[in-house]
Design a protein around this motif. Sequence first.
Motif, mmCIF file in Angstrom:
data_model
loop_
_atom_site.group_PDB
_atom_site.id
_atom_site.type_symbol
_atom_site.label_atom_id
_atom_site.label_comp_id
_atom_site.label_asym_id
_atom_site.label_seq_id
_atom_site.Cartn_x
_atom_site.Cartn_y
_atom_site.Cartn_z
ATOM 1 N N ARG A 203 5.922 7.055 -10.030
ATOM 2 C CA ARG A 203 5.913 6.470 -8.684
ATOM 3 C C ARG A 203 4.478 6.182 -8.275
ATOM 4 N N PRO A 204 4.267 5.257 -7.348
ATOM 5 C CA PRO A 204 2.899 4.984 -6.862
ATOM 6 C C PRO A 204 2.449 6.005 -5.829
ATOM 7 N N TYR A 205 1.162 6.200 -5.752
ATOM 8 C CA TYR A 205 0.550 7.074 -4.755
ATOM 9 C C TYR A 205 0.297 6.242 -3.498
ATOM 10 N N VAL A 206 0.799 6.687 -2.347
ATOM 11 C CA VAL A 206 0.792 5.896 -1.118
ATOM 12 C C VAL A 206 -0.190 6.502 -0.114
ATOM 13 N N VAL A 207 -1.090 5.661 0.403
ATOM 14 C CA VAL A 207 -2.043 6.075 1.430
ATOM 15 C C VAL A 207 -1.857 5.160 2.635
ATOM 16 N N VAL A 208 -1.676 5.749 3.815
ATOM 17 C CA VAL A 208 -1.510 4.992 5.056
ATOM 18 C C VAL A 208 -2.766 5.174 5.904
ATOM 19 N N PHE A 209 -3.340 4.065 6.351
ATOM 20 C CA PHE A 209 -4.541 4.082 7.188
ATOM 21 C C PHE A 209 -4.123 3.848 8.640
ATOM 22 N N VAL A 210 -4.465 4.802 9.524
ATOM 23 C CA VAL A 210 -4.105 4.698 10.935
ATOM 24 C C VAL A 210 -5.372 4.864 11.771
ATOM 25 N N GLY A 211 -5.298 4.457 13.039
ATOM 26 C CA GLY A 211 -6.446 4.617 13.936
ATOM 27 C C GLY A 211 -6.347 3.685 15.121
ATOM 28 N N VAL A 212 -7.320 3.792 16.006
ATOM 29 C CA VAL A 212 -7.341 2.970 17.210
ATOM 30 C C VAL A 212 -7.896 1.589 16.870
ATOM 31 N N ASN A 213 -7.926 0.722 17.860
ATOM 32 C CA ASN A 213 -8.337 -0.670 17.635
ATOM 33 C C ASN A 213 -9.828 -0.776 17.335
ATOM 34 N N GLY A 214 -10.168 -1.640 16.366
ATOM 35 C CA GLY A 214 -11.547 -2.022 16.144
ATOM 36 C C GLY A 214 -12.435 -1.021 15.444
ATOM 37 N N VAL A 215 -11.869 -0.028 14.781
ATOM 38 C CA VAL A 215 -12.706 0.980 14.118
ATOM 39 C C VAL A 215 -13.048 0.592 12.687
ATOM 40 N N GLY A 216 -12.384 -0.426 12.127
ATOM 41 C CA GLY A 216 -12.697 -0.866 10.772
ATOM 42 C C GLY A 216 -11.721 -0.383 9.726
ATOM 43 N N LYS A 217 -10.429 -0.359 10.048
ATOM 44 C CA LYS A 217 -9.435 0.127 9.087
ATOM 45 C C LYS A 217 -9.336 -0.792 7.869
ATOM 46 N N SER A 218 -9.203 -2.090 8.089
ATOM 47 C CA SER A 218 -9.018 -3.016 6.972
ATOM 48 C C SER A 218 -10.252 -3.056 6.072
ATOM 49 N N THR A 219 -11.432 -3.069 6.661
ATOM 50 C CA THR A 219 -12.667 -3.125 5.877
ATOM 51 C C THR A 219 -12.824 -1.881 5.012
ATOM 52 N N ASN A 220 -12.592 -0.714 5.592
ATOM 53 C CA ASN A 220 -12.759 0.522 4.831
ATOM 54 C C ASN A 220 -11.603 0.750 3.865
ATOM 55 N N LEU A 221 -10.448 0.190 4.151
ATOM 56 C CA LEU A 221 -9.360 0.202 3.174
ATOM 57 C C LEU A 221 -9.799 -0.551 1.921
ATOM 58 N N ALA A 222 -10.480 -1.676 2.100
ATOM 59 C CA ALA A 222 -10.983 -2.433 0.950
ATOM 60 C C ALA A 222 -12.044 -1.639 0.187
ATOM 61 N N LYS A 223 -12.872 -0.872 0.900
ATOM 62 C CA LYS A 223 -13.869 -0.034 0.220
ATOM 63 C C LYS A 223 -13.193 1.030 -0.634
ATOM 64 N N VAL A 224 -12.140 1.643 -0.115
ATOM 65 C CA VAL A 224 -11.397 2.644 -0.887
ATOM 66 C C VAL A 224 -10.751 1.984 -2.106
ATOM 67 N N ALA A 225 -10.212 0.774 -1.927
ATOM 68 C CA ALA A 225 -9.613 0.048 -3.046
ATOM 69 C C ALA A 225 -10.658 -0.230 -4.131
ATOM 70 N N TYR A 226 -11.847 -0.622 -3.716
ATOM 71 C CA TYR A 226 -12.918 -0.900 -4.673
ATOM 72 C C TYR A 226 -13.311 0.359 -5.434
ATOM 73 N N TRP A 227 -13.373 1.496 -4.741
ATOM 74 C CA TRP A 227 -13.696 2.768 -5.405
ATOM 75 C C TRP A 227 -12.616 3.154 -6.412
#
Length: 619
Positions: free
Chosen positions: A412-436
């Motif tokens: 099965r795949p390992y699932v990570v959910v990113f949550v938080g308030v508006n404008g903190v940079g969820k999508s950008t840091n999700l891409a950083k985690v993906a790159y790592w």
Amino acid sequence: MLEQLLIFTRGGLVLWSSCRAIGNALKGSPIDALIRSCLLEERSADSSFSHESYTLKWAFHNELGLVFVAVYQRILHLLYVDDLLSSVRREFSAVYDPKRTVYNDFDETFRQLQMEAEARVEEMKKLKQSGRAPPVQSKKGGAGQRALTGSQGNGTKKGSGGGSTKDDSDGDTGNGRLVSNGVENGAKGSNKSRVPSKGKENGAPDTGAFDVNKLMMRSKTGKKSDDDKKAGPTKGQPKKAVKKKRVWDDAPKEEPKLDFTDEKGDEGMEREVAVIRGESMMDKEEVISSESEGEEEDEDEVEGAKPGAKKKGWFASMFKSIAGNNSLEKADLQPALRALKDRLMTKNVAEEIAEKLCESVANSLEGKKLGSFTRISSTVQTAMEEALLRILTPRRSIDILRDVHAAKEQGRPYVVVFVGVNGVGKSTNLAKVAYWLLQHDVSVTLAACDTFRSGAVEQLRTHARRLQIPIFEKGYEKDPAIVAKEAIQDAARNKSDVVLVDTAGRMQDNEPLMRALSKLINLNNPDLVLFVGEALVGNDAVDQLSKFNQKLADLSTVANARLIDGILLTKFDTIDDKVGAALSMVYISGAPVMFVGCGQSYTDLKKLNVKSIVKTLLK
């Protein structure tokens, strides 16, 4: 009815229990939960701890290294527990022998102390019902005074020492607190040392977060005077950029385009991906240099420094020393703790967290004996440093790469959910985690579950194109829980190792969006729920994390609600030495800081260096 009263050492050796016959029959092992979640994480400033159907209260004897814990049903509001803990602490300390491990002869003493504590509470109830004030002079001589005040370090604020709590105290304990304050005022003259105050009135250094003098100095150095403006720019100073004039001709000169997405095409994207290839900061070990610290200490030791020299350290010349064999009292610790609280708040630690930390340190030091001519300031600073290390060090290990391979073996795949308030940079840091993850040969799929914000899907699609990884999207105005479920199923079919789920930003008070987030988490049961928060926040960090966890618990449809498992701290490169948000978030949630965003490129993601944070908070 009191369920259990347990006495054990800080090393974990149980010396005596009021219910030895049933052992650890209490449902859910509440004392173990107290040790894990409160005592080991330096949260002893809390007045009580709740676990399942139980409420726990505790007291310390720091000189002997003993812990006294009382357990009772949460619905019962036993008013005599603080008084009983104080009495048991006093009587057991008198018979304690480090060489003994069994105290069967303490059973009768405990029964007598419990009866006396219940009788005192009943008497206070009768006096209150009759409209008479409780007698100040009765039952408070010597040890009785300590029993009424409950000043044995069980974590009540403002120096009352422990009797009352917000959820368990009625009018009786409130009266007890007034009596204790009156006794202390009569014995010591005043209670100024017990009332935290700011400014220079109590001898504390002027280390507030807002300093008018500093502001005036900045205004002088950062802005030019009228004469300077007239004189024009100085030599070597770059001229101010002048806005270009608008061209009104029929055939204006073409300006370069700002969007190069379409012009690059696939070949351009490959070149861009090749450019961003580099080692992520997550895999680099940060080395802390002690040279600057040594220089500061050397400068602090210089006597007769000139007015323009560097200011002495904030703990360099404060507070008295205590001769050997003298026990510390809270009044001795208050000046150092006030200065320490102000220092933490200037580092962006939430005021509530700073106050609880100082109270916890006071509880751990009260009653301890210092060596000859040991400075109180250095003792307090050492205790605070140890407390901060315990809080920021994760209590449980979360190795994402190891867990990813474990999930892969289960098919099965390992699932990570990113949550938080508006404008903190969820999508950008999700891409950083993906790159790592890509650097560690882990296949990644992105799930565009932010179906609320305009442009969110396109933003994530851009990251997916740059990183050359697949993305699962269904557009806007869809149920994010269903989109996430289909993305996980699609990743399982395509043998993808990890699914990173991007969610919409939401404020902690927005119940419809919080309900949708709770549904997404409960329906898909992710392996990791990451809260993405800004390093810029101060007091709001406490409100965000506590309400996120509270909403996820309240709105959950399953028995064991999933809460926040870890924290990703963004914009860490913009805060200089104001690193207090990391401490506030970890303290309020108990979740570790797993990632720190420190830049705008994909490689700018690193681990939190706990020792560096502690050093910065206390320097």
